[in-house]
Scaffold this active site. Structure first.
Site, mmCIF file in Angstrom:
data_model
loop_
_atom_site.group_PDB
_atom_site.id
_atom_site.type_symbol
_atom_site.label_atom_id
_atom_site.label_comp_id
_atom_site.label_asym_id
_atom_site.label_seq_id
_atom_site.Cartn_x
_atom_site.Cartn_y
_atom_site.Cartn_z
ATOM 1 N N ASN A 1 0.766 -1.245 0.000
ATOM 2 C CA ASN A 1 0.000 0.000 0.000
ATOM 3 C C ASN A 1 0.800 1.300 0.000
ATOM 4 O O ASN A 1 0.242 2.353 -0.266
ATOM 5 C CB ASN A 1 -0.930 0.029 1.213
ATOM 6 C CG ASN A 1 -1.904 -1.117 1.214
ATOM 7 O OD1 ASN A 1 -2.674 -1.281 0.270
ATOM 8 N ND2 ASN A 1 -1.861 -1.928 2.256
ATOM 9 N N TYR A 2 2.078 1.242 0.339
ATOM 10 C CA TYR A 2 2.820 2.499 0.516
ATOM 11 C C TYR A 2 4.063 2.636 -0.349
ATOM 12 O O TYR A 2 4.558 3.745 -0.535
ATOM 13 C CB TYR A 2 3.231 2.660 1.981
ATOM 14 C CG TYR A 2 2.064 2.971 2.872
ATOM 15 C CD1 TYR A 2 1.521 4.254 2.894
ATOM 16 C CD2 TYR A 2 1.499 1.994 3.666
ATOM 17 C CE1 TYR A 2 0.440 4.537 3.703
ATOM 18 C CE2 TYR A 2 0.409 2.273 4.482
ATOM 19 C CZ TYR A 2 -0.108 3.542 4.495
ATOM 20 O OH TYR A 2 -1.186 3.829 5.294
ATOM 21 N N LEU A 3 4.600 1.518 -0.805
ATOM 22 C CA LEU A 3 5.872 1.596 -1.515
ATOM 23 C C LEU A 3 5.651 1.579 -3.017
ATOM 24 O O LEU A 3 5.118 0.612 -3.565
ATOM 25 C CB LEU A 3 6.755 0.415 -1.098
ATOM 26 C CG LEU A 3 7.035 0.381 0.415
ATOM 27 C CD1 LEU A 3 7.836 -0.854 0.786
ATOM 28 C CD2 LEU A 3 7.767 1.651 0.840
#
Length: 571
Positions: A528-530
């Site tokens: 979800n973030y990288l």
DNA sequence: CCGGCCACTTAGGACCCCGTTC
DNA sequence: GAACGGGGTCCTAAGTGGCCGG
């Protein structure tokens, strides 16, 4: 949300499962329109309740009681959970009992007045036997079950969206049961009701083949709204919120949205310095609201805290994010462990995961916090002149598409990129490279506070691994001495067994990785973030096969990135 | 502005399956 | 061939944030 105008013109050019045409060759829709054509089979409903056999009975006050079908079903939900600790919790039991009684007939209700007098033992035993039987199924039975499941996926698991056959993420209606929220949830134990077709809204194209409701039923509504991405929805009875059936992460629609998210985060990279000097200025503002906003932003940027929307009291567990922090969540230390101006955070965040951190901050922030806490009770809001709405309004005025959560995405991705540069080296062997990658990933997970419960078998499995390492070491030592001997006798050339050494190194690296990962969950940040392009580029540069970093479904989800990314990609 | 509603992303844990090891 | 263990998938709760109407 509108697509920012200044995004690069060359969009993702990955190919979908059914079309080889690059996505950017397809028409772009006007603002807000998500599709032109949508066809699907509707959601899959869980099987109906099967009544208990006559030999399995419920007892009240020692006497067998035959329950009505509705009351029996709910009793079974409770009986199935009896091994769980939370069936002993007061709140859980009270909520359950109250909702259970609502399902009872008048007579049942006047008889059954005390949960402690209820004996679910036989039902519980039956359930355990069923679980056991399922575990002990023969190969053939398991295969038959698998095939039956596949048939359901084939029929309900896909939809047609524009020109693409797409996998649906969650095509099954959630079965009824007892609600178990996370943490100290005030609604734990409440009955989550069975969803009927009459509760379900179907969303699809007017000119598509409209799914048929199960026999004898009808849908709540057939809707044709192409400004949303969901295929079906219903309102759940615990919180009154809407549940949706949506596409799988590997779909074109989700992929484009994901790509867009990372492009916004990259845009923040280009203006973050300006924004930082702005909020440093604002720390000195005459307006208390502006100062609070500046301190909140400082935390969101530096610590990757979540925004912290307000929550309705009594509806959910008591958790907070940045803007909803209370005085009791923060302790100020002028001096701590040789640092000045240390802020100690201790609060429950999303999913009631504890955030505990001692952070040295700049003096201006420290002084402001002291000011915000003056004359307040522990339960008072730290930022009484600020909420997420005001914060996000401010942020969107600084950069189009900027919200609090973009900082989390940006800081996570930039941290991965920096850490990969710092930690990994082309001269390492593959196992070492992968350890470096995981360490970079771990730095992000720690920043974002992605925790997991230590695996139940952790100590055990570490010991097993260590035993393996010791065995290999012994083997290696033996091989070395043998080699020495051989050299002496036959003047043989060569080193000791390189394979053995490699195996040992691999095991040692594995042990380090596992130990460091005890309470850290890497998956959430990875998913979800990288920005996946950072990882794809790293793999290309390091000559590490992508499959070592991403499994099959992750490669499907990140197909857009895999297709577009060269080795020189920079976040 | 603010509250309610809606849509969508992010999250940890349960569970399942499959390869490995004893 | 049973037990183990770990990765992957499934499940659905719990967040974020936009929009709308008063």
């Amino acid at each position: 949300r509108k697509r920012p105008k200044d995004e690069p013109l060359d969009g993702p050019s990955y190919t979908s499962s059914t079309s080889s045409a690059p996505v950017w060759e397809e028409e772009k829709y006007e603002d807000g329109v998500k599709w032109r054509f949508l066809e699907h089979k509707g959601p899959y409903f869980p099987p109906e309740y099967q009544p208990l056999p006559d030999n399995v009975q419920f007892y009240y006050n020692g006497k067998a009681v035959k329950l009505s079908l509705a009351a029996e079903e709910v009793a079974v939900f409770f009986a199935q959970m009896l091994d769980h600790e939370y069936t002993t919790k007061k709140v859980f039991r009270e909520n359950f009992f109250k909702d259970w009684r609502k399902e009872m007939t008048h007579d049942e209700r006047s008889l059954i007045k005390d949960l402690d007098k209820c004996d679910f033992g036989e039902i519980h035993a039956m359930h355990k036997a069923k679980v056991e039987a399922r575990k002990n199924m023969s190969k053939e039975e398991k295969l038959a079950l698998k095939e039956a499941n596949q048939k359901i996926i084939d029929e309900f698991g896909y939809c047609l969206l524009d020109h693409h056959k797409e996998r649906i993420g969650n095509f099954k209606i959630e079965p009824p049961g007892l609600f178990r929220g996370r943490g100290e949830h005030p609604k734990q134990g409440m009955l989550k009701k069975r969803i009927q077709p009459e509760d379900v809204i179907i969303n699809c194209s007017k000119n598509s083949c409209i799914p048929a409701a199960p026999p004898g039923h009808h849908w709540k509504e057939i809707r044709c709204d192409n400004t949303v991405t969901w295929l079906a929805s219903w309102t759940e009875n615990i919180q009154g919120s809407i549940k949706y059936i949506m596409l799988n992460a590997n779909s074109k629609l989700k992929g484009e949205k994901d790509w867009e998210k990372y492009e916004i985060a990259r845009k923040l990279k280009s203006c973050v310095e300006g924004i930082r000097s702005q909020y440093h200025q604002d720390l000195k503002s005459k307006q208390m609201g502006t100062r609070q906003r500046a301190v909140a932003l400082y935390f969101i940027d530096k610590l990757a805290l979540r925004a912290g929307n307000e929550k309705e009291e009594g509806e959910t567990a008591d958790t907070v994010g940045c803007c909803s922090l209370r005085v009791e969540h923060i302790t100020l230390h002028e001096q701590l462990d040789g640092n000045e101006c240390v802020v100690e955070f201790d609060f429950l965040g999303k999913d009631s995961i504890r955030y505990y951190n001692k952070v040295p901050v700049i003096r201006k922030v420290f002084k402001n916090l002291k000011l915000f806490m003056e004359n307040k009770e522990p339960g008072d809001d730290m930022f009484d002149r600020l909420n997420t709405n005001m914060l996000n309004k401010h942020l969107s005025s600084l950069m189009m598409g900027l919200t609090a959560k973009v900082f989390r995405t940006y800081n996570a991705s930039i941290t991965l990129q920096q850490q990969l540069r710092e930690l990994s080296n082309k001269s390492e062997n593959q196992a070492e490279k992968l350890l470096s990658y995981n360490r970079a990933n771990r730095a992000v997970a720690i920043l974002c506070n992605h925790q997991r419960a230590p695996p139940k078998t952790f100590e055990q499995s570490m010991a097993t691994l260590q035993a393996k390492i010791d065995a290999r070491k012994e083997q290696l030592a033996l091989a070395k001495s043998e080699l020495k001997q051989a050299k002496k006798e036959a003047k043989a050339k060569g080193s000791s067994d390189p394979k053995l050494e490699e195996q040992l190194l691999k095991l040692e690296v594995q042990a380090t990785d596992r130990e460091e990962n005890k309470q850290i969950a890497l998956g959430t940040s990875k998913l979800n973030y990288l920005d996946p392009r950072i990882s794809v580029a790293w793999c290309k540069n390091m000559e590490v096969p992508l499959e070592k970093i991403y499994n099959k479904s992750q490669r499907d989800k990140f197909a857009w990135a895999i297709d577009m990314t060269e080795a020189d990609f920079e976040f």
